[in-house]
Design a protein around this motif. Structure first.
Motif, PDB file in Angstrom:
ATOM      1  N   ASN A 356       0.847  -1.195   0.000  1.00 17.25           N
ATOM      2  CA  ASN A 356       0.000   0.000   0.000  1.00 17.25           C
ATOM      3  C   ASN A 356       0.885   1.248   0.000  1.00 17.25           C
ATOM      4  O   ASN A 356       1.806   1.357   0.819  1.00 17.25           O
ATOM      5  N   PHE A 357       0.606   2.169  -0.905  1.00 16.49           N
ATOM      6  CA  PHE A 357       1.437   3.355  -1.078  1.00 16.49           C
ATOM      7  C   PHE A 357       0.693   4.597  -0.602  1.00 16.49           C
ATOM      8  O   PHE A 357      -0.510   4.745  -0.823  1.00 16.49           O
ATOM      9  N   THR A 358       1.441   5.479   0.028  1.00 14.58           N
ATOM     10  CA  THR A 358       0.928   6.796   0.408  1.00 14.58           C
ATOM     11  C   THR A 358       1.936   7.831  -0.058  1.00 14.58           C
ATOM     12  O   THR A 358       3.056   7.900   0.451  1.00 14.58           O
ATOM     13  N   ARG A 359       1.540   8.639  -1.055  1.00  9.62           N
ATOM     14  CA  ARG A 359       2.444   9.645  -1.619  1.00  9.62           C
ATOM     15  C   ARG A 359       2.288  10.954  -0.844  1.00  9.62           C
ATOM     16  O   ARG A 359       1.189  11.499  -0.740  1.00  9.62           O
ATOM     17  N   ASN A 360       3.390  11.454  -0.308  1.00 15.81           N
ATOM     18  CA  ASN A 360       3.394  12.724   0.429  1.00 15.81           C
ATOM     19  C   ASN A 360       4.093  13.774  -0.426  1.00 15.81           C
ATOM     20  O   ASN A 360       5.332  13.853  -0.458  1.00 15.81           O
ATOM     21  N   LYS A 361       3.315  14.572  -1.136  1.00 16.55           N
ATOM     22  CA  LYS A 361       3.900  15.536  -2.064  1.00 16.55           C
ATOM     23  C   LYS A 361       4.542  16.717  -1.349  1.00 16.55           C
ATOM     24  O   LYS A 361       5.361  17.425  -1.942  1.00 16.55           O
ATOM     25  N   GLU A 362       4.176  16.920  -0.075  1.00 14.40           N
ATOM     26  CA  GLU A 362       4.759  18.049   0.642  1.00 14.40           C
ATOM     27  C   GLU A 362       6.249  17.832   0.901  1.00 14.40           C
ATOM     28  O   GLU A 362       7.074  18.693   0.612  1.00 14.40           O
ATOM     29  N   ASP A 363       6.583  16.653   1.436  1.00 13.71           N
ATOM     30  CA  ASP A 363       7.992  16.377   1.725  1.00 13.71           C
ATOM     31  C   ASP A 363       8.598  15.377   0.748  1.00 13.71           C
ATOM     32  O   ASP A 363       9.705  14.881   0.963  1.00 13.71           O
ATOM     33  N   LEU A 364       7.854  15.061  -0.337  1.00  8.88           N
ATOM     34  CA  LEU A 364       8.338  14.176  -1.400  1.00  8.88           C
ATOM     35  C   LEU A 364       8.832  12.831  -0.837  1.00  8.88           C
ATOM     36  O   LEU A 364       9.947  12.387  -1.082  1.00  8.88           O
ATOM     37  N   THR A 365       7.957  12.194  -0.070  1.00 12.22           N
ATOM     38  CA  THR A 365       8.252  10.864   0.452  1.00 12.22           C
ATOM     39  C   THR A 365       7.128   9.910   0.057  1.00 12.22           C
ATOM     40  O   THR A 365       6.001  10.331  -0.230  1.00 12.22           O
ATOM     41  N   MET A 366       7.457   8.633   0.064  1.00 13.09           N
ATOM     42  CA  MET A 366       6.494   7.589  -0.289  1.00 13.09           C
ATOM     43  C   MET A 366       6.462   6.571   0.843  1.00 13.09           C
ATOM     44  O   MET A 366       7.450   5.872   1.096  1.00 13.09           O
ATOM     45  N   ASP A 367       5.333   6.514   1.558  1.00 16.19           N
ATOM     46  CA  ASP A 367       5.154   5.515   2.600  1.00 16.19           C
ATOM     47  C   ASP A 367       4.706   4.203   1.951  1.00 16.19           C
ATOM     48  O   ASP A 367       3.826   4.202   1.077  1.00 16.19           O
ATOM     49  N   VAL A 368       5.310   3.098   2.382  1.00 15.84           N
ATOM     50  CA  VAL A 368       4.966   1.782   1.830  1.00 15.84           C
ATOM     51  C   VAL A 368       4.678   0.836   2.984  1.00 15.84           C
ATOM     52  O   VAL A 368       5.493   0.706   3.904  1.00 15.84           O
ATOM     53  N   THR A 369       3.521   0.206   2.927  1.00 15.66           N
ATOM     54  CA  THR A 369       3.150  -0.800   3.914  1.00 15.66           C
ATOM     55  C   THR A 369       2.860  -2.108   3.199  1.00 15.66           C
ATOM     56  O   THR A 369       1.989  -2.163   2.314  1.00 15.66           O
ATOM     57  N   PHE A 370       3.602  -3.143   3.555  1.00 14.34           N
ATOM     58  CA  PHE A 370       3.393  -4.472   2.971  1.00 14.34           C
ATOM     59  C   PHE A 370       2.411  -5.224   3.851  1.00 14.34           C
ATOM     60  O   PHE A 370       2.727  -5.566   5.002  1.00 14.34           O
ATOM     61  N   VAL A 371       1.249  -5.492   3.328  1.00 11.42           N
ATOM     62  CA  VAL A 371       0.190  -6.151   4.086  1.00 11.42           C
ATOM     63  C   VAL A 371       0.152  -7.627   3.712  1.00 11.42           C
ATOM     64  O   VAL A 371      -0.064  -7.976   2.545  1.00 11.42           O
ATOM     65  N   MET A 372       0.402  -8.498   4.694  1.00 10.60           N
ATOM     66  CA  MET A 372       0.300  -9.946   4.505  1.00 10.60           C
ATOM     67  C   MET A 372      -1.070 -10.377   5.020  1.00 10.60           C
ATOM     68  O   MET A 372      -1.284 -10.496   6.227  1.00 10.60           O
TER      69      MET A 372
END
Length: 904
Positions: A356-372
């Motif tokens: 699951n991706f969460t794009r943070n355009k403010e600080d240009l980061t990409m959160d990634v959560t691997f869900v099993m």
């Protein structure tokens, strides 16, 4: 399409009309030939003269004129005019349209004579044959099935136009956009025609230029390097990717996106991709417009596990990416695959891992959560084997590393796939398929195989820089009777060797995991020495024997192999060259002076009874052309349980392959061995290990050196007299006889990098590499050397054969008398002779030879070079250029070697 004239006649010029309206001018085979021009689809409208209707418009009769093959009733069935109906211009027009729609007629008209309607037709011809001219790149068997026209069909211009377009499309698929097709027709008797397609294939349309607009972070060259399509340049001669291909264009867009995503540009997109054909239709210019967007880093990365066997915090700590690293989509995909495989090893065959991706355009980061997500533990319900028409089921099933009722394990399934692929009985890239079973926690494994030929019959001829001309014949069946057994028979012949061998291998003896095999063979080998760089026969060795072997796996990758070999050897020399009457009794004996004691002591018959034991580890991904994995073998052989030979020999060999990406393969290999006699022969100057049992080193084991060009050897140098009559040894290597003695120990190492040349070179079978070889051969007793400037050979007072040589001091220098002349002769069996007085025994040989012993050193020999393997149309070809960086005195070097063969 209709009208009236004073005669009451209607005419039409439909698309299928022939004769004078289509045929013109040129002649072919004495018959008129006309080019059927490619139409735009618009037909020339018929302009008949006006028709004045008679007083009575009732149709009283309908007749057909001009029909040859078609029955009148058949033609009447195509139109709507009927006797008794009113004849109108609209009805006549519709009848003309109906006749034109049949595409059976080249010309037709309707005439009304006071209610008597006459339909005049000219039938389209029948096609006699289809002729293709000018096609070289695409053969007839590829074109003819694609076109609609065929012999015995009715000729129509619409089908001709369609076939022209189809042929041009075939050439476009090969990148020949300048191809043209001109259809022509040859009239024959009985209203038949030959249709000729004159094809001008034109050059292959290349990609002249690739332009990229909008890229700021990466250069055009960097991005072009990621694409499959390449620009046509002189350096891309062997590449097939310089031609234009629409499918490849779409694939290159994906490649660009993948590249940017691995570099952190999550918003990258290709705005447009346009391919423009140059006016001469020879080249394409491709232009990409891209938007790079901002570059992202990984933000928070974590694993959320719903499976009880996996702890979320522990899994998060093992993730390869960390917060603050540049975002890499490929790393995310690989992580998903690794987590899924890990879940598979615990029995979760249908584990669902979603990032699951969460794009943070403010600080240009990409959160990634691997869900099993939650999934049941799976067990194997059934193993099915399908498609094996020859191979027995048990041959496939015994390669499965997982059985019915076992907990599912993805690693074992992969290993099963690899083992079945290694059999070589079935299609390439075989995969064990997985299906859901009767319950959610059940899985069915399917081996859907496709049999392929496993018999091999080969006749080959070739030329080798080692063996000169080579002839070989072999027949082998790798899946005998569908039981996985291997049966083979081979015969080989060359200038220096001849052999015949029959073999049988059973991989599962008595259906147990024990391999067994037997080889029966006869080998004749002519050893040679060198004089003036030419090979000349030295000795002949004939070996007749058999070998029994059996192997058992200790683990999945480790096997233990035992063997027993019984050899009957006979070593002989040319008696006319190496034998003489030494005793003066008329009985020729091996002349030590002519052949050297190291050879004379080897002659004769002997028996070798050898027990062998090998321990092998093999994790290579391919036996023929490995790209990854490791192979280690350690073996020992003991001769002496019966037979005349008694020695122990040990060998070790290891190789490791590393795929470096982009087709580069790096490999390291090392091997070594030693042999030691178990009893002494007590003969001075003669090694306890026979000459034929020792190791030899040179081409092809270590490149840059000639065959047997490394290690201990004796150079036999002739003496000549100078102008004063004094003997002088000729030390020129070209004028010396080079006898290789072999060694009791050796080591060899190699580092090699295989370099890819692109898909075009791969299709040609070209595989270049650069290499470095290191090795040495050493460990042999120093032979008794001869130094006979005056050709003196004698027997002592006891009748024992001795050699007389110049007296030398402890440093090996010739002892001189007060006048500066050599002090005299001494017996070589006792070189420390203080008086230096010449032996007065009977002289029995007048040869004048000096022997020099060289090369017995463990110091490494080093060579570097480049080589090319080529699976050429006429057979496998290998060429090597090597430069020696380090050698020892006596070593025989060679810069260039090649080997080529063919099959017929």
């Amino acid at each position: 399409m209709s009208g009236r004239n004073m005669a009451g006649q209607l005419h039409a010029k439909p698309a299928a009309r022939l004769a004078a309206t289509l045929l013109c001018g040129t002649m072919l085979s004495g018959l008129p030939v006309a080019a059927l021009a490619q139409e735009t689809g618009e037909e020339e409208a018929a302009e008949p003269a006006p028709v004045v209707a008679p007083a009575s418009n009732t149709i009283r009769s309908i007749s057909i004129e001009g029909a040859q093959r078609l029955e009148p009733q058949t033609i009447l069935s195509y139109i709507r005019l009927r006797v008794g109906e009113e004849y109108t211009s609209a009805a006549a027009d519709q009848a003309l349209k109906d006749l034109g729609a049949t595409e059976l007629f080249s010309n037709f008209s309707i005439r009304n004579d006071g209610g008597n309607v006459v339909i005049n037709v000219t039938e389209n011809p029948v096609i006699n044959r289809i002729v293709l001219e000018g096609n070289k790149r695409i053969k007839n068997d590829k074109i003819l099935p694609e076109i609609k026209l065929s012999p015995r069909q009715i000729f129509t211009r619409s089908k001709v136009r369609a076939d022209v377009a189809r042929i041009i499309e075939l050439y476009k698929r090969q990148g020949r956009f300048a191809a043209t097709v001109e259809p022509k027709m040859v009239e024959l008797a009985q209203n038949r025609v030959d249709v000729v397609f004159e094809i001008n294939e034109g050059p292959k349309s290349k990609v002249r230029q690739i332009n990229i607009i909008g890229n700021e972070e990466f250069s055009d060259g960097d991005l072009r390097g990621e694409m499959v399509t390449k620009q046509a340049r002189l350096t891309s001669f062997f590449s097939s990717n310089t031609s234009y291909d629409p499918d490849r264009l779409a694939f290159d867009q994906q490649k660009l996106r993948q590249f940017y995503l691995t570099e952190g540009y999550a918003d990258f997109r290709v705005v447009s991709a346009v391919a423009e054909l140059t006016p001469d239709k020879r080249d394409f210019i491709i232009t990409y417009v891209v938007e790079e967007g901002e570059r992202y880093k990984f933000g928070d990365v974590a694993v959320e596990s719903e499976l009880r066997d996996f702890d979320s915090e522990v899994m998060t700590g093992r993730l390869p990416m960390q917060s603050g690293d540049w975002y890499d989509a490929k790393q995310v995909e690989d992580t998903v695959e690794q987590i899924s495989e890990l879940a598979g090893t615990f029995g979760y065959a249908f584990a669902d891992v979603q990032p699951n991706f969460t794009r943070n355009k403010e600080d240009l980061t990409m959160d990634v959560t691997f869900v099993m997500r939650q999934a049941p533990r799976v067990y194997v319900e059934r193993v099915d084997v399908n498609g094996n028409t020859l191979t027995q089921d048990k041959v496939v099933r015994r390669e499965f590393r997982i059985g019915e009722g076992d907990a599912f394990n993805s690693l074992q399934v992969k290993r099963t796939t690899a083992r079945i692929n290694s059999l070589g009985f079935f299609q390439d890239n075989f995969e064990v398929e997985q299906r859901e079973g009767s319950q959610p926690d059940r899985i069915i494994l399917e081996a859907n195989v496709e049999e392929q030929p496993t018999g091999e019959l080969q006749l080959s001829a070739g030329f080798s820089s080692i063996e000169s001309f080579i002839l070989a014949a072999s027949i082998r069946q790798r899946n005998f009777r569908g039981r996985g057994q291997t049966v083979g028979l081979s015969v080989n012949y060359s200038r220096y060797s001849r052999s015949a061998q029959a073999s049988f291998t059973e991989p599962y003896l008595f259906d147990r995991n024990i391999s067994a095999g037997v080889d029966v063979y006869r080998r004749d080998f002519n050893s040679f020495n060198r004089f003036q760089r030419q090979r000349q026969n030295f000795y002949e060795q004939s070996t007749t024997g058999f070998s029994l072997r059996a192997g058992v796996p200790l683990t999945e990758y480790i096997s233990l192999i035992g063997s027993y070999t019984l050899n009957f050897d006979d070593v002989s020399v040319d008696r006319s060259i190496f034998f003489s009457d030494i005793d003066g009794d008329g009985v020729p004996e091996c002349n030590f002076f002519r052949s050297g004691r190291y050879l004379c002591e080897t002659l004769g018959e002997r028996t070798s009874s050898i027990l062998g034991l090998s321990l092998a580890y093999n994790s290579l991904d391919s036996r023929l052309r490995p790209t990854r994995g490791r192979n280690i073998t350690f073996s020992t052989e003991l001769a002496g349980l019966g037979g005349s030979e008694k020695y122990i020999r040990v060998r070790g060999k290891a190789a490791q392959y590393f795929p470096l990406g982009s087709g580069f393969i790096f490999s390291l290999s090392a091997e070594g061995g030693a042999i030691n006699a178990l009893e002494s022969n007590d003969i001075p100057g003669v090694d306890d290990v026979r000459l034929t049992d020792r190791f030899f080193l040179g081409e092809p084991q270590i490149r840059g050196f000639d065959i047997r060009g490394v290690g201990p050897r004796v150079l036999r140098q002739r003496y000549v007299d100078d102008e004063n009559g004094n003997p002088i040894a000729i030390t020129d290597r070209e004028q010396s006889i080079d006898d290789s003695l072999g060694g009791r120990a050796y080591y060899l190492g190699r580092a090699e990098l295989e370099i890819p040349l692109g898909s075009g070179a791969s299709e040609l079978g070209l595989r270049p590499s650069i290499f470095m070889d290191v090795g040495a051969l050493f460990g042999v007793d120093r032979p008794l050397l001869q130094d006979n400037p005056n050709g003196v050979q004698a027997r002592d007072s006891s009748g024992n054969l001795v050699f007389l040589t110049r007296a030398r001091d402890e440093n090996g220098d010739v002892i001189l008398d007060s006048a500066g002349n050599p002090a005299g002769f001494v017996e070589t069996v006792d070189p420390i002779d203080p008086d230096g007085v010449a032996n007065t025994a009977r002289i029995i040989d007048g040869s004048r030879i000096r022997e020099v012993f060289l090369g017995d050193s463990a110091s490494p020999r080093i060579s570097v070079g480049i080589g090319v393997n080529w699976n050429s149309p006429f057979g496998p070809f290998r060429i090597d250029f090597a430069h020696v960086l380090k050698k020892e005195p006596g070593d025989d070097t060679k810069k260039f070697t090649f080997n080529v063969g063919t099959q017929f």
